[in-house]
Design a protein around this motif. Structure first.
Motif, PDB file in Angstrom:
ATOM      1  N   UNK A 184      -9.374   8.242   6.544  1.00 31.66           N
ATOM      2  CA  UNK A 184      -8.489   7.426   7.377  1.00 31.66           C
ATOM      3  C   UNK A 184      -9.052   6.023   7.535  1.00 31.66           C
ATOM      4  N   UNK A 185     -10.350   5.919   7.713  1.00 31.08           N
ATOM      5  CA  UNK A 185     -10.991   4.610   7.836  1.00 31.08           C
ATOM      6  C   UNK A 185     -10.822   3.794   6.565  1.00 31.08           C
ATOM      7  N   UNK A 186     -10.973   4.427   5.425  1.00 36.83           N
ATOM      8  CA  UNK A 186     -10.800   3.728   4.144  1.00 36.83           C
ATOM      9  C   UNK A 186      -9.357   3.261   3.976  1.00 36.83           C
ATOM     10  N   UNK A 187      -8.403   4.123   4.302  1.00 36.09           N
ATOM     11  CA  UNK A 187      -6.994   3.757   4.175  1.00 36.09           C
ATOM     12  C   UNK A 187      -6.628   2.602   5.108  1.00 36.09           C
ATOM     13  N   UNK A 188      -7.130   2.638   6.332  1.00 38.29           N
ATOM     14  CA  UNK A 188      -6.850   1.565   7.285  1.00 38.29           C
ATOM     15  C   UNK A 188      -7.467   0.256   6.806  1.00 38.29           C
ATOM     16  N   UNK A 243     -15.632  -1.253   3.715  1.00 35.55           N
ATOM     17  CA  UNK A 243     -15.502  -0.006   2.958  1.00 35.55           C
ATOM     18  C   UNK A 243     -16.863   0.628   2.706  1.00 35.55           C
ATOM     19  N   UNK A 244     -17.839  -0.169   2.322  1.00 36.67           N
ATOM     20  CA  UNK A 244     -19.173   0.381   2.095  1.00 36.67           C
ATOM     21  C   UNK A 244     -19.769   0.927   3.391  1.00 36.67           C
ATOM     22  N   UNK A 245     -19.476   0.287   4.498  1.00 39.57           N
ATOM     23  CA  UNK A 245     -19.952   0.781   5.792  1.00 39.57           C
ATOM     24  C   UNK A 245     -19.308   2.109   6.157  1.00 39.57           C
ATOM     25  N   UNK A 246     -18.026   2.250   5.870  1.00 38.24           N
ATOM     26  CA  UNK A 246     -17.336   3.512   6.193  1.00 38.24           C
ATOM     27  C   UNK A 246     -17.771   4.639   5.266  1.00 38.24           C
ATOM     28  N   UNK A 247     -18.260   4.284   4.079  1.00 39.34           N
ATOM     29  CA  UNK A 247     -18.757   5.315   3.151  1.00 39.34           C
ATOM     30  C   UNK A 247     -20.199   5.693   3.456  1.00 39.34           C
ATOM     31  N   UNK A 248     -20.839   4.969   4.342  1.00 40.45           N
ATOM     32  CA  UNK A 248     -22.196   5.300   4.729  1.00 40.45           C
ATOM     33  C   UNK A 248     -23.261   4.618   3.915  1.00 40.45           C
ATOM     34  N   UNK A 265      -8.145  -0.659   3.670  1.00 38.03           N
ATOM     35  CA  UNK A 265      -7.396  -1.147   2.510  1.00 38.03           C
ATOM     36  C   UNK A 265      -6.070  -1.747   2.959  1.00 38.03           C
ATOM     37  N   UNK A 266      -5.379  -1.094   3.870  1.00 43.31           N
ATOM     38  CA  UNK A 266      -4.113  -1.609   4.381  1.00 43.31           C
ATOM     39  C   UNK A 266      -4.317  -2.942   5.092  1.00 43.31           C
ATOM     40  N   UNK A 267      -5.367  -3.042   5.882  1.00 40.93           N
ATOM     41  CA  UNK A 267      -5.666  -4.283   6.597  1.00 40.93           C
ATOM     42  C   UNK A 267      -5.956  -5.420   5.619  1.00 40.93           C
ATOM     43  N   UNK A 268      -6.734  -5.147   4.571  1.00 41.33           N
ATOM     44  CA  UNK A 268      -7.065  -6.175   3.586  1.00 41.33           C
ATOM     45  C   UNK A 268      -5.802  -6.640   2.864  1.00 41.33           C
ATOM     46  N   UNK A 269      -4.923  -5.724   2.509  1.00 41.47           N
ATOM     47  CA  UNK A 269      -3.689  -6.084   1.811  1.00 41.47           C
ATOM     48  C   UNK A 269      -2.803  -6.950   2.703  1.00 41.47           C
ATOM     49  N   UNK A 270      -2.675  -6.577   3.971  1.00 40.49           N
ATOM     50  CA  UNK A 270      -1.840  -7.349   4.896  1.00 40.49           C
ATOM     51  C   UNK A 270      -2.421  -8.744   5.113  1.00 40.49           C
ATOM     52  N   UNK A 271      -3.729  -8.840   5.288  1.00 45.02           N
ATOM     53  CA  UNK A 271      -4.348 -10.146   5.509  1.00 45.02           C
ATOM     54  C   UNK A 271      -4.229 -11.022   4.263  1.00 45.02           C
ATOM     55  N   UNK A 272      -4.401 -10.441   3.077  1.00 45.31           N
ATOM     56  CA  UNK A 272      -4.226 -11.218   1.848  1.00 45.31           C
ATOM     57  C   UNK A 272      -2.791 -11.723   1.718  1.00 45.31           C
ATOM     58  N   UNK A 273      -1.823 -10.915   2.105  1.00 44.43           N
ATOM     59  CA  UNK A 273      -0.422 -11.341   2.088  1.00 44.43           C
ATOM     60  C   UNK A 273      -0.199 -12.497   3.064  1.00 44.43           C
ATOM     61  N   UNK A 274      -0.775 -12.391   4.242  1.00 46.81           N
ATOM     62  CA  UNK A 274      -0.612 -13.450   5.233  1.00 46.81           C
ATOM     63  C   UNK A 274      -1.310 -14.739   4.804  1.00 46.81           C
TER      64      UNK A 274
END
Length: 53
Positions: free
Chosen positions: A5-9, A46-51, A11-20
């Motif tokens: 869930x953290x990875x998906x959030x 992402x690397x932080x969420x993967x540990x 990725x979604x956040x990065x895509x939205x910010x890049x669009x903006x």
């Protein structure tokens, strides 16, 4: 499960910010710099969420 869930959030956040960033009325070099910063922050998150960190 929470890592997924953290990875998906992230990725979604990065895509939205890049669009903006694309919608901002600024110079193209500033847009590229902003995109690079967003991608670096997204990768570190992402690397932080993967540990890794």
């Amino acid at each position: 499960m929470s890592a997924t869930i953290s990875i998906l959030v992230t990725v979604l956040f990065v895509v939205v910010v890049l669009y903006l960033v694309q919608k901002l009325p600024i110079d193209s070099t500033m847009k590229q710099m902003a995109q690079i910063v967003v991608l670096i922050v997204g990768m570190v998150s992402l690397l932080g969420s993967l540990g890794v960190f």
